[in-house]
Design a protein around this motif. Structure first.
Motif, PDB file in Angstrom:
ATOM      1  N   UNK A 189       0.836  -1.205   0.000  1.00  0.00           N
ATOM      2  CA  UNK A 189       0.000   0.000   0.000  1.00  0.00           C
ATOM      3  C   UNK A 189       0.864   1.246   0.000  1.00  0.00           C
ATOM      4  N   UNK A 190       0.481   2.188  -0.837  1.00  0.00           N
ATOM      5  CA  UNK A 190       1.221   3.447  -0.940  1.00  0.00           C
ATOM      6  C   UNK A 190       0.802   4.484   0.093  1.00  0.00           C
ATOM      7  N   UNK A 191      -0.129   4.145   0.972  1.00  0.00           N
ATOM      8  CA  UNK A 191      -0.570   5.064   2.014  1.00  0.00           C
ATOM      9  C   UNK A 191      -1.647   6.035   1.565  1.00  0.00           C
ATOM     10  N   UNK A 192      -2.051   5.938   0.310  1.00  0.00           N
ATOM     11  CA  UNK A 192      -3.054   6.861  -0.239  1.00  0.00           C
ATOM     12  C   UNK A 192      -4.461   6.279  -0.082  1.00  0.00           C
ATOM     13  N   UNK A 193      -5.490   7.162  -0.149  1.00  0.00           N
ATOM     14  CA  UNK A 193      -6.872   6.675  -0.060  1.00  0.00           C
ATOM     15  C   UNK A 193      -7.207   5.701  -1.191  1.00  0.00           C
ATOM     16  N   UNK A 194      -8.195   4.876  -0.948  1.00  0.00           N
ATOM     17  CA  UNK A 194      -8.654   3.923  -1.964  1.00  0.00           C
ATOM     18  C   UNK A 194      -9.231   4.680  -3.152  1.00  0.00           C
ATOM     19  N   UNK A 195      -9.053   4.120  -4.331  1.00  0.00           N
ATOM     20  CA  UNK A 195      -9.599   4.730  -5.545  1.00  0.00           C
ATOM     21  C   UNK A 195     -11.038   4.296  -5.800  1.00  0.00           C
ATOM     22  N   UNK A 196     -11.509   3.374  -5.013  1.00  0.00           N
ATOM     23  CA  UNK A 196     -12.883   2.888  -5.103  1.00  0.00           C
ATOM     24  C   UNK A 196     -13.175   2.050  -3.875  1.00  0.00           C
ATOM     25  N   UNK A 197     -14.459   1.866  -3.575  1.00  0.00           N
ATOM     26  CA  UNK A 197     -14.845   1.096  -2.390  1.00  0.00           C
ATOM     27  C   UNK A 197     -14.209  -0.289  -2.432  1.00  0.00           C
ATOM     28  N   UNK A 198     -13.615  -0.675  -1.313  1.00  0.00           N
ATOM     29  CA  UNK A 198     -12.996  -1.993  -1.212  1.00  0.00           C
ATOM     30  C   UNK A 198     -11.534  -2.007  -1.608  1.00  0.00           C
ATOM     31  N   UNK A 199     -10.958  -0.832  -1.870  1.00  0.00           N
ATOM     32  CA  UNK A 199      -9.554  -0.751  -2.227  1.00  0.00           C
ATOM     33  C   UNK A 199      -8.647  -1.031  -1.041  1.00  0.00           C
ATOM     34  N   UNK A 200      -7.364  -1.034  -1.302  1.00  0.00           N
ATOM     35  CA  UNK A 200      -6.373  -1.383  -0.284  1.00  0.00           C
ATOM     36  C   UNK A 200      -6.508  -0.534   0.977  1.00  0.00           C
ATOM     37  N   UNK A 201      -6.687   0.769   0.825  1.00  0.00           N
ATOM     38  CA  UNK A 201      -6.816   1.642   2.008  1.00  0.00           C
ATOM     39  C   UNK A 201      -8.030   1.263   2.846  1.00  0.00           C
ATOM     40  N   UNK A 202      -9.126   0.878   2.196  1.00  0.00           N
ATOM     41  CA  UNK A 202     -10.318   0.459   2.938  1.00  0.00           C
ATOM     42  C   UNK A 202     -10.057  -0.813   3.734  1.00  0.00           C
ATOM     43  N   UNK A 203      -9.309  -1.728   3.143  1.00  0.00           N
ATOM     44  CA  UNK A 203      -9.000  -2.989   3.821  1.00  0.00           C
ATOM     45  C   UNK A 203      -8.071  -2.723   5.013  1.00  0.00           C
ATOM     46  N   UNK A 204      -7.076  -1.871   4.810  1.00  0.00           N
ATOM     47  CA  UNK A 204      -6.172  -1.504   5.903  1.00  0.00           C
ATOM     48  C   UNK A 204      -6.960  -0.845   7.036  1.00  0.00           C
ATOM     49  N   UNK A 205      -7.842   0.078   6.694  1.00  0.00           N
ATOM     50  CA  UNK A 205      -8.657   0.740   7.706  1.00  0.00           C
ATOM     51  C   UNK A 205      -9.521  -0.235   8.477  1.00  0.00           C
ATOM     52  N   UNK A 206     -10.136  -1.179   7.775  1.00  0.00           N
ATOM     53  CA  UNK A 206     -10.964  -2.185   8.419  1.00  0.00           C
ATOM     54  C   UNK A 206     -10.127  -3.033   9.380  1.00  0.00           C
ATOM     55  N   UNK A 207      -8.965  -3.466   8.923  1.00  0.00           N
ATOM     56  CA  UNK A 207      -8.095  -4.275   9.784  1.00  0.00           C
ATOM     57  C   UNK A 207      -7.732  -3.498  11.053  1.00  0.00           C
ATOM     58  N   UNK A 208      -7.338  -2.265  10.887  1.00  0.00           N
ATOM     59  CA  UNK A 208      -6.947  -1.459  12.053  1.00  0.00           C
ATOM     60  C   UNK A 208      -8.115  -1.253  13.001  1.00  0.00           C
ATOM     61  N   UNK A 209      -9.307  -1.010  12.452  1.00  0.00           N
ATOM     62  CA  UNK A 209     -10.493  -0.816  13.315  1.00  0.00           C
ATOM     63  C   UNK A 209     -10.840  -2.079  14.094  1.00  0.00           C
ATOM     64  N   UNK A 210     -10.540  -3.234  13.529  1.00  0.00           N
ATOM     65  CA  UNK A 210     -10.874  -4.499  14.190  1.00  0.00           C
ATOM     66  C   UNK A 210      -9.713  -5.071  15.003  1.00  0.00           C
ATOM     67  N   UNK A 211      -8.618  -4.317  15.089  1.00  0.00           N
ATOM     68  CA  UNK A 211      -7.505  -4.730  15.941  1.00  0.00           C
ATOM     69  C   UNK A 211      -6.513  -5.688  15.313  1.00  0.00           C
ATOM     70  N   UNK A 212      -6.569  -5.859  14.000  1.00  0.00           N
ATOM     71  CA  UNK A 212      -5.610  -6.730  13.318  1.00  0.00           C
ATOM     72  C   UNK A 212      -4.392  -5.882  12.934  1.00  0.00           C
ATOM     73  N   UNK A 213      -3.206  -6.236  13.415  1.00  0.00           N
ATOM     74  CA  UNK A 213      -2.008  -5.470  13.074  1.00  0.00           C
ATOM     75  C   UNK A 213      -1.736  -5.504  11.566  1.00  0.00           C
ATOM     76  N   UNK A 214      -1.243  -4.373  11.057  1.00  0.00           N
ATOM     77  CA  UNK A 214      -0.967  -4.233   9.628  1.00  0.00           C
ATOM     78  C   UNK A 214       0.508  -3.926   9.419  1.00  0.00           C
ATOM     79  N   UNK A 215       1.153  -4.700   8.555  1.00  0.00           N
ATOM     80  CA  UNK A 215       2.534  -4.449   8.148  1.00  0.00           C
ATOM     81  C   UNK A 215       2.500  -3.923   6.720  1.00  0.00           C
ATOM     82  N   UNK A 216       2.895  -2.659   6.546  1.00  0.00           N
ATOM     83  CA  UNK A 216       2.865  -2.042   5.220  1.00  0.00           C
ATOM     84  C   UNK A 216       4.174  -2.308   4.499  1.00  0.00           C
ATOM     85  N   UNK A 217       4.061  -2.771   3.259  1.00  0.00           N
ATOM     86  CA  UNK A 217       5.195  -3.004   2.375  1.00  0.00           C
ATOM     87  C   UNK A 217       5.015  -2.055   1.203  1.00  0.00           C
TER      88      UNK A 217
END
Length: 158
Positions: free
Chosen positions: A122-150
Motif C-alpha cells: 500500500x502506498x498510504x493513499x486513499x482507496x480509488x474505489x470502495x474496497x480498495x487497499x486503504x479500505x481494507x487496511x482501515x478495516x483491519x486497524x479498526x478491528x484490531x488486526x495489526x498491519x505491516x505495510x510493504x
C-alpha cells in the motif's frame, strides 16, 4: 501464524521485483510449518504473496469474493488463479454472485477476520474505489488486526 494480504494491482515490473523481495523478507520471520497465508488471489500482490507462502513451505487459504470473481480478473491471470486455488488448503466464499466492489470488500473483511496480521502492499493513499487497499487496511486497524505495510521507496502505482 495466519497472515493475510491486500495490495494494489497494476504495479510495474520494477515495483513487482521489489515487492516480491519485501514479501519474501516478511515471510522469513515465520517458520514454514506454522505459516498460513490467506489471499483472494487477485493478480499482483495477492498472487505474489500466495506464491511466496507456498515456496517457503507454508499453506494457503483462499477467499473467493464472488462466484463471478475469476471472470473479472484479467484472462492472462486465469491459469495462475486456477493453479493457486487448486493448491489451497481451504477455500472461503462470501456467498455473493456478482464480482462488485462490495463483494471484494466483503471478501476482504472475511480475510481480515481469518488472520493474525495483515500485510498491505500500500502506498498510504486513499482507496480509488470502495474496497480498495486503504479500505481494507482501515478495516483491519479498526478491528484490531495489526498491519505491516510493504511499499518500496519511490514506487508509484499505475
Amino acid at each position: 501464524m495466519r497472515l493475510g494480504i491486500t495490495g494494489h494491482r497494476g504495479l510495474s515490473a520494477e515495483v513487482e521485483r521489489t515487492v516480491r523481495d519485501a514479501l519474501d523478507a516478511e515471510l522469513r520471520q515465520y517458520g514454514p510449518t506454522e505459516l498460513i497465508g490467506v489471499s483472494c488471489l487477485a493478480d499482483g500482490p495477492d498472487t505474489w504473496f500466495a506464491e511466496a507462502v507456498l515456496d517457503s513451505g507454508g499453506r494457503i487459504e483462499v477467499v473467493v469474493p464472488a462466484a463471478q470473481y475469476r471472470e473479472g480478473l484479467p484472462g492472462s491471470h486465469h491459469a495462475t488463479y486456477d493453479e493457486l486455488l487448486a493448491r489451497a488448503a481451504e477455500v472461503h466464499h462470501t456467498g455473493m454472485g456478482e464480482s462488485t466492489s462490495q463483494a471484494h470488500m466483503t471478501g476482504s473483511e472475511i480475510l481480515v477476520g481469518l488472520v493474525d496480521r495483515l500485510v498491505a502492499v500500500w502506498d498510504g493513499q486513499p482507496a480509488r474505489g470502495h474496497g480498495g487497499t486503504a479500505d481494507v487496511v482501515g478495516y483491519a486497524r479498526r478491528t484490531g488486526v495489526p498491519v505491516d505495510v510493504v511499499w518500496p521507496e519511490g514506487a508509484t502505482r499505475g
